[in-house]
Design an enzyme around this catalytic site. Structure first.
Site, mmCIF file in Angstrom:
data_model
loop_
_atom_site.group_PDB
_atom_site.id
_atom_site.type_symbol
_atom_site.label_atom_id
_atom_site.label_comp_id
_atom_site.label_asym_id
_atom_site.label_seq_id
_atom_site.Cartn_x
_atom_site.Cartn_y
_atom_site.Cartn_z
ATOM 1 N N GLU A 207 -7.010 -3.912 4.639
ATOM 2 C CA GLU A 207 -5.767 -4.981 4.630
ATOM 3 C C GLU A 207 -5.270 -5.225 5.960
ATOM 4 O O GLU A 207 -5.439 -4.199 6.905
ATOM 5 C CB GLU A 207 -4.639 -4.266 3.892
ATOM 6 C CG GLU A 207 -4.352 -4.875 2.590
ATOM 7 C CD GLU A 207 -3.076 -3.861 1.859
ATOM 8 O OE1 GLU A 207 -2.332 -3.311 2.637
ATOM 9 O OE2 GLU A 207 -3.321 -3.980 0.601
ATOM 10 N N HIS A 242 3.993 7.564 6.077
ATOM 11 C CA HIS A 242 3.892 6.797 4.653
ATOM 12 C C HIS A 242 4.366 7.158 3.599
ATOM 13 O O HIS A 242 4.288 6.758 2.540
ATOM 14 C CB HIS A 242 2.424 6.269 4.462
ATOM 15 C CG HIS A 242 1.594 5.747 5.586
ATOM 16 N ND1 HIS A 242 2.044 4.553 6.299
ATOM 17 C CD2 HIS A 242 0.598 6.019 6.193
ATOM 18 C CE1 HIS A 242 1.137 4.334 7.031
ATOM 19 N NE2 HIS A 242 0.326 5.317 7.336
ATOM 20 N N ARG A 299 5.471 4.472 -13.436
ATOM 21 C CA ARG A 299 6.401 5.445 -13.962
ATOM 22 C C ARG A 299 7.769 5.370 -13.356
ATOM 23 O O ARG A 299 7.880 4.589 -12.661
ATOM 24 C CB ARG A 299 5.728 6.707 -13.382
ATOM 25 C CG ARG A 299 5.637 6.863 -11.837
ATOM 26 C CD ARG A 299 4.988 7.842 -11.163
ATOM 27 N NE ARG A 299 4.583 7.790 -9.676
ATOM 28 C CZ ARG A 299 5.224 7.581 -8.539
ATOM 29 N NH1 ARG A 299 6.648 7.727 -8.788
ATOM 30 N NH2 ARG A 299 4.900 7.303 -7.331
HETATM 31 P P1 ADP Z 1 0.737 4.784 -1.721
HETATM 32 O O1 ADP Z 1 -0.095 4.637 -3.019
HETATM 33 O O2 ADP Z 1 0.095 5.967 -1.031
HETATM 34 O O3 ADP Z 1 2.370 4.944 -2.024
HETATM 35 P P2 ADP Z 1 1.073 2.098 -0.671
HETATM 36 O O4 ADP Z 1 0.031 1.083 -0.648
HETATM 37 O O5 ADP Z 1 2.158 2.084 -1.414
HETATM 38 O O6 ADP Z 1 0.168 3.407 -0.946
HETATM 39 O O7 ADP Z 1 1.603 2.050 0.765
HETATM 40 C C1 ADP Z 1 2.326 3.301 1.204
HETATM 41 C C2 ADP Z 1 3.138 2.858 2.625
HETATM 42 O O8 ADP Z 1 2.363 2.501 3.647
HETATM 43 C C3 ADP Z 1 4.055 1.721 2.502
HETATM 44 O O9 ADP Z 1 5.278 2.108 1.942
HETATM 45 C C4 ADP Z 1 4.038 1.067 3.889
HETATM 46 O O10 ADP Z 1 4.897 1.991 4.741
HETATM 47 C C5 ADP Z 1 2.628 1.508 4.405
HETATM 48 N N1 ADP Z 1 1.853 0.409 4.214
HETATM 49 C C6 ADP Z 1 0.939 0.022 3.287
HETATM 50 N N2 ADP Z 1 0.135 -1.144 3.379
HETATM 51 C C7 ADP Z 1 0.495 -1.676 4.529
HETATM 52 C C8 ADP Z 1 0.270 -2.748 5.340
HETATM 53 N N3 ADP Z 1 -0.736 -3.610 4.692
HETATM 54 N N4 ADP Z 1 0.791 -3.017 6.523
HETATM 55 C C9 ADP Z 1 1.757 -2.255 6.775
HETATM 56 N N5 ADP Z 1 1.977 -0.985 6.198
HETATM 57 C C10 ADP Z 1 1.635 -0.682 4.960
HETATM 58 P P1 ADP Z 2 7.549 7.523 -5.187
HETATM 59 O O1 ADP Z 2 6.329 6.786 -5.024
HETATM 60 O O2 ADP Z 2 8.203 7.737 -6.539
HETATM 61 O O3 ADP Z 2 8.800 6.999 -4.399
HETATM 62 P P2 ADP Z 2 6.242 9.565 -3.891
HETATM 63 O O4 ADP Z 2 5.108 8.386 -3.296
HETATM 64 O O5 ADP Z 2 6.606 10.509 -2.973
HETATM 65 O O6 ADP Z 2 7.427 8.863 -4.665
HETATM 66 O O7 ADP Z 2 5.344 10.125 -5.182
HETATM 67 C C1 ADP Z 2 6.076 10.851 -6.263
HETATM 68 C C2 ADP Z 2 5.517 12.091 -6.531
HETATM 69 O O8 ADP Z 2 4.214 11.889 -7.072
HETATM 70 C C3 ADP Z 2 5.607 13.118 -5.391
HETATM 71 O O9 ADP Z 2 5.962 14.368 -5.775
HETATM 72 C C4 ADP Z 2 3.894 12.850 -4.868
HETATM 73 O O10 ADP Z 2 3.758 14.269 -4.411
HETATM 74 C C5 ADP Z 2 3.354 12.628 -6.199
HETATM 75 N N1 ADP Z 2 2.259 11.855 -6.148
HETATM 76 C C6 ADP Z 2 2.145 10.506 -5.632
HETATM 77 N N2 ADP Z 2 0.991 10.140 -5.594
HETATM 78 C C7 ADP Z 2 -0.027 10.950 -5.791
HETATM 79 C C8 ADP Z 2 -1.289 11.305 -6.205
HETATM 80 N N3 ADP Z 2 -2.039 10.462 -5.960
HETATM 81 N N4 ADP Z 2 -1.728 12.662 -6.321
HETATM 82 C C9 ADP Z 2 -0.882 13.616 -6.643
HETATM 83 N N5 ADP Z 2 0.255 13.363 -6.415
HETATM 84 C C10 ADP Z 2 0.850 12.293 -6.159
#
Ligand code: ADP
Ligand code: ADP
Ligand code: MG
Length: 508
Positions: A207, A242, A299
């Site tokens: 990305e 992140h 969720r």
């Molecule tokens: P996750 O499944 O780990 O939550 P996300 O796709 O939601 O993955 O991304 C987590 C964080 O990473 C976002 O909240 C943002 O801060 C950063 N991020 C993700 N994609 C981008 C992007 N294309 N450019 C900049 N920051 C990003």
């Molecule tokens: P939210 O997405 O609700 O803002 P988080 O990204 O911190 O919050 O994730 C919520 C919870 O789920 C946390 O306790 C995190 O450790 C867990 N979690 C998120 N993604 C995964 C994953 N792929 N595997 C295991 N635990 C996860």
């Protein structure tokens, strides 16, 4: 719309622990629904066990031997006569196999369909599913990248910096920023091997990396009759690795028009997978306030309370009513934002020492009280914080008529919060609240790396010195955020911390 058979839920097994298990049980109790807790041997005396009407031990401390055991949890529900399972967040909440097994056992899964979980659980499948709708997406590869040379070409077309992401990633893990082409190969190899070891799936995609990103997400609710509404946005840009640490609603930069556009996009994402239940559509927002779809979390979200505060909607109750087959009790136009809510995540981590997990016995514990303060926690004095699970021990939420008052209330509540025996992230959260960039609204996901230094806390100094120049810079940056065409470096504030104006540490 057509009717859907309803089925009253009388007893819910909560397949989780800690604050979220308690949170779910509270709403169930208000609805006259009985609750069943499951627990690991490490959690025998945990508050969520005491709060439930019944409790079943599901195994040894490691999650894989307790909270993640699908058959054992379903068996516990059947033994206790529960008719539904609420998965909370984390653990099995986004596991389609679990959702399917629950329904196959004749129980109600309080969440979306297994199909929706499956599609949205893969970031690539999710992008594919929403591509038929008019939803802005970050430029990137259409599918997984496997071949190094092709990947390198695609990365060059997208333009550096880029982000390599694991399709199955979550919780901020499985992401690598690549600044220049010279680093591409090494990072790509690391990303793939990390994805395999962390998620058992080596699919990665590329990305464009948005350089001054804000994370803004939309809460949605859908019923089984096909109605979907959005409950506005949450701003979650203060992140570490992140992962969110501070969340608020509404966002200080979202205008009513932008809110409507994001809300409608989120509803389309939900409709693309016939979504029902509570869900969150996450967007990354650039400095010109363009928003792009990131992923959907199928969720209840950790930070759901801030939405509850500003809308007055109990999201867990709505999840339960939807699972019973009821239609949503409101339409889009019935929903309004009132006031401002702020949430900080309290982790058993030492912010003065690189946020290392700080696990031990909580000696003394007293929560803040008073107007506009909500604490969602999952432990009590005398309890050992187990090393086996997520180190988040509580969420502190404040609510007030304005953002400024919600911040002031948060500082007051942090000062009132007494925890001894373990280090927590509370002093760090106070630092964030008192920082000019946070207060002005001009910040992005780089807030922590840009402004925070652990020494501030070890010296007992949460409130950083702010020169007049910095205050002006923060104001200018905010204006540029709101009127971004003038300067693309808007969010980069100068940072020259001086030691003259420090506030004495009042947090104990
Ligand atoms: P996750 O499944 O780990 O939550 P996300 O796709 O939601 O993955 O991304 C987590 C964080 O990473 C976002 O909240 C943002 O801060 C950063 N991020 C993700 N994609 C981008 C992007 N294309 N450019 C900049 N920051 C990003
Ligand atoms: P939210 O997405 O609700 O803002 P988080 O990204 O911190 O919050 O994730 C919520 C919870 O789920 C946390 O306790 C995190 O450790 C867990 N979690 C998120 N993604 C995964 C994953 N792929 N595997 C295991 N635990 C996860
Ligand atoms: Mg995410």
């Amino acid at each position: 719309m057509s009717s859907f058979p309803t089925r009253k839920i009388r007893k819910i097994l909560v397949a989780n622990r800690g604050e979220i298990a308690l949170r779910v049980m509270r709403s169930a109790r208000e609805m006259g629904i009985k609750t069943v807790a499951v627990y690991s041997q490490a959690d025998r005396l945990a508050p969520h066990v005491k709060a439930a009407d019944q409790a079943v031990c599901v195994g040894a401390p490691p999650s894989s031997e307790s909270y993640l055991r699908i058959e054992k949890i379903i068996e516990a529900a059947q033994q206790t006569g529960a008719d539904a399972i609420h998965p909370g967040y984390g653990f099995l909440s986004e596991n389609a196999t679990f959702a399917r097994a629950v329904e196959a056992a004749g129980l109600i899964f309080i969440g979306p369909s297994a199909e929706a979980i499956e599609v949205m659980g893969s970031k690539l499948a999710a992008k594919n599913a929403v591509s038929a709708y008019d939803i802005p997406m970050v430029p990137g590869t259409k599918g997984a990248v496997t071949d190094l040379l092709t990947a390198k070409k695609e990365a060059a077309q997208i333009g550096y910096p880029i982000l390599i992401k694991a399709s199955a990633g979550g919780g901020g893990k499985g992401m690598r920023i690549v600044e220049t082409e010279a680093d591409f190969e090494a990072q790509m190899q690391r990303a793939v091997s990390e994805a395999i070891s962390a998620f058992g799936d080596g699919s990665v995609f590329i990305e464009k990396y948005i350089t001054s990103p804000r994370h803004i997400e939309i809460q949605v609710l859908g019923d089984k009759l096909g109605n979907v509404v959005y409950l506005f946005e949450r701003e979650c840009s203060v992140q570490r690795r992140h992962q969110k640490v501070v969340e608020e609603a509404p966002s200080p930069v979202v205008s009513p028009q932008m809110r409507k556009a994001m809300g409608q996009a989120a509803v389309s994402v939900a409709k693309a997978c016939n979504y029902y239940g509570a869900g969150t559509v996450e967007f990354v927002v650039d400095e010109k306030l363009n928003f792009y779809f990131l992923e959907m979390n199928t969720r209840l979200q950790v930070e759901h309370p801030v939405t509850e505060m500003i809308t007055g909607v109990d999201l867990v109750k709505e999840q339960i009513r939807i699972a019973e087959g009821n239609a949503l009790p409101f339409q889009q136009d019935d929903l309004k934002i009132e006031g401002h809510a702020m949430e900080v995540r309290v982790y058993a981590e030492d912010p003065a020492n690189n946020f290392l997990p700080n696990i031990g016995k909580v000696e003394h514990y007293k929560i803040p009280q008073g107007i506009g303060v909500r604490v969602d926690d999952g432990f009590e004095a005398g309890m050992q914080v187990p090393i086996f699970y997520d180190p988040m021990i509580a969420k502190l939420i404040t609510y007030a008529p304005t953002r400024q008052e919600a911040i002031e209330r948060m500082v007051r509540a942090i000062d009132e919060y007494e925890i001894s025996g373990i280090e927590t992230t509370l002093p760090f959260c106070k630092f964030v609240m008192q920082h000019q960039a946070f207060q002005s609204g001009a910040f992005d996901t780089k807030f922590v790396e840009r402004y925070f230094k652990p020494e501030y806390l070890s010296k007992g100094l949460e409130k950083e010195a702010q020169t007049e120049l910095e205050k002006v810079a923060a104001l200018v940056a905010l204006m540029l955020f709101e009127n971004p065409q003038e300067d693309s470096t808007a969010a980069t504030l100068p940072q020259t911390a001086k030691g003259s104006n420090w506030k004495k540490r009042s947090w104990k």
